[in-house]
Design a protein around this motif. Structure first.
Motif, mmCIF file in Angstrom:
data_model
loop_
_atom_site.group_PDB
_atom_site.id
_atom_site.type_symbol
_atom_site.label_atom_id
_atom_site.label_comp_id
_atom_site.label_asym_id
_atom_site.label_seq_id
_atom_site.Cartn_x
_atom_site.Cartn_y
_atom_site.Cartn_z
ATOM 1 N N THR A 164 0.843 -1.194 0.000
ATOM 2 C CA THR A 164 0.000 0.000 0.000
ATOM 3 C C THR A 164 0.882 1.248 0.000
ATOM 4 O O THR A 164 2.105 1.161 0.064
ATOM 5 C CB THR A 164 -0.900 0.009 1.255
ATOM 6 O OG1 THR A 164 -0.064 -0.045 2.421
ATOM 7 C CG2 THR A 164 -1.853 -1.160 1.261
ATOM 8 N N GLY A 165 0.258 2.402 -0.068
ATOM 9 C CA GLY A 165 0.963 3.672 0.115
ATOM 10 C C GLY A 165 1.711 4.172 -1.110
ATOM 11 O O GLY A 165 2.498 5.109 -1.001
ATOM 12 N N GLY A 166 1.463 3.538 -2.274
ATOM 13 C CA GLY A 166 1.995 4.077 -3.531
ATOM 14 C C GLY A 166 3.460 3.770 -3.821
ATOM 15 O O GLY A 166 3.951 4.073 -4.907
ATOM 16 N N GLU A 167 4.157 3.193 -2.870
ATOM 17 C CA GLU A 167 5.575 2.871 -3.074
ATOM 18 C C GLU A 167 5.684 1.571 -3.862
ATOM 19 O O GLU A 167 4.914 0.651 -3.634
ATOM 20 C CB GLU A 167 6.194 2.636 -1.696
ATOM 21 C CG GLU A 167 7.299 3.531 -1.217
ATOM 22 C CD GLU A 167 7.080 5.002 -1.300
ATOM 23 O OE1 GLU A 167 7.369 5.570 -2.358
ATOM 24 O OE2 GLU A 167 6.661 5.585 -0.289
ATOM 25 N N MET A 168 6.640 1.509 -4.803
ATOM 26 C CA MET A 168 6.761 0.280 -5.600
ATOM 27 C C MET A 168 8.099 -0.382 -5.359
ATOM 28 O O MET A 168 8.967 -0.403 -6.235
ATOM 29 C CB MET A 168 6.564 0.592 -7.077
ATOM 30 C CG MET A 168 5.160 1.059 -7.330
ATOM 31 S SD MET A 168 4.674 0.846 -9.007
ATOM 32 C CE MET A 168 3.708 2.321 -9.223
ATOM 33 N N ARG A 169 8.282 -0.851 -4.169
ATOM 34 C CA ARG A 169 9.499 -1.597 -3.853
ATOM 35 C C ARG A 169 9.197 -2.629 -2.774
ATOM 36 O O ARG A 169 8.157 -2.585 -2.120
ATOM 37 C CB ARG A 169 10.617 -0.648 -3.422
ATOM 38 C CG ARG A 169 10.239 0.302 -2.317
ATOM 39 C CD ARG A 169 11.414 1.175 -1.860
ATOM 40 N NE ARG A 169 10.944 2.187 -0.941
ATOM 41 C CZ ARG A 169 10.721 3.459 -1.250
ATOM 42 N NH1 ARG A 169 10.963 3.894 -2.474
ATOM 43 N NH2 ARG A 169 10.261 4.298 -0.361
#
Ligand code: IPE
Ligand code: MG
Length: 229
Positions: A164-169
């Motif tokens: 969640t939270g838009g982070e892509m890692r």
């Protein structure tokens, strides 16, 4: 479970208020998983790197863990949840570490949902601690022997990873175990996560073709006739 701090900031609240709402979101997500017949849920609550946060946030998170333990464990036990806290306990307050052990023992007979709350966990730490155990037991280092000594050896590798939270890692989560996991990223901040977000992720997952290195034609030809459109 990312986005607690931003959720709080948007509301002019202290970050810890976001973490508290994060516990509520986790409670709702556990219920949603049980309702949907999901058998394993693993969440990343505190990473090996989260110690680098401001001192007051770290102590707030430790306190929240202690509070959540005493408040939530009885309810989780009633729901048939088997609790595990994968991670390095050596740096935790001994009282909290003891509480984690007690919760694990208390719920060990439950079968409805295995809930792994990864706390002071890091994927690299896990690989190293597993390799150390394999070595100490005098075993040859193989994929199977390492897997058997990983902190999540009691469950199979995850099918779906949701961030969640838009982070892509991946941020040092289940590095070894996610070799063939499907990834799903959501912009929703963790305190706002719930049933409908979980369903969106499950819908996306249903449209993935899991080939495990093979070709699409192979997968199609092996599907039972009843599954073919
Ligand atoms: C929760 O979200 C993650 C934890 C370590 C508890 P964050 O605290 O990372 O929230 P953001 O990214 O600042 O919004
Ligand atoms: Mg974050």
């Amino acid at each position: 479970m990312d986005g607690n701090g931003r959720w709080a900031k948007q509301r002019y609240m202290p970050r810890i208020a976001g973490h508290k709402r994060g516990v509520d979101a986790l409670r709702a997500t556990v219920k949603a998983c049980i309702d949907r017949g999901i058998h394993v849920l693993s969440v990343f609550a505190f990473s090996s790197e989260n110690w680098n946060r401001p001192q007051d946030e770290v102590s707030g998170l430790m306190e929240l863990l202690g509070m959540a333990l005493s408040r939530e464990v009885p309810k989780l036990h009633e729901q048939g949840v088997q609790l595990h806290f994968p991670g390095d306990r050596s740096k935790l307050n001994p009282r909290v570490a003891e509480g984690l052990c007690r919760a694990e023992t208390h719920t060990s007979g439950n079968q409805r949902l295995v809930l792994n709350v990864c706390f002071n966990y890091g994927g690299r730490w896990d690989i190293c601690q597993a390799a150390t155990k394999v070595h100490a037991n005098g075993l040859p280092l193989t994929e199977a022997s390492l897997s058997e000594h990983m902190a999540l050896a009691h469950v199979s590798d995850p099918d779906l990873f949701i961030r969640t939270g838009g982070e892509m890692r991946v941020s040092n989560f289940l590095l070894w175990q996610m070799a063939y996991t499907e990834f799903y990223f959501s912009d929703v901040l963790w305190p706002d996560f719930g049933q409908s977000e979980l369903d969106a992720a499950l819908m996306a997952y249903q449209n993935r073709e899991r080939r495990f290195g093979r070709t699409s034609d192979q997968i199609l030809s092996e599907r039972p006739d009843s599954d073919k459109e």
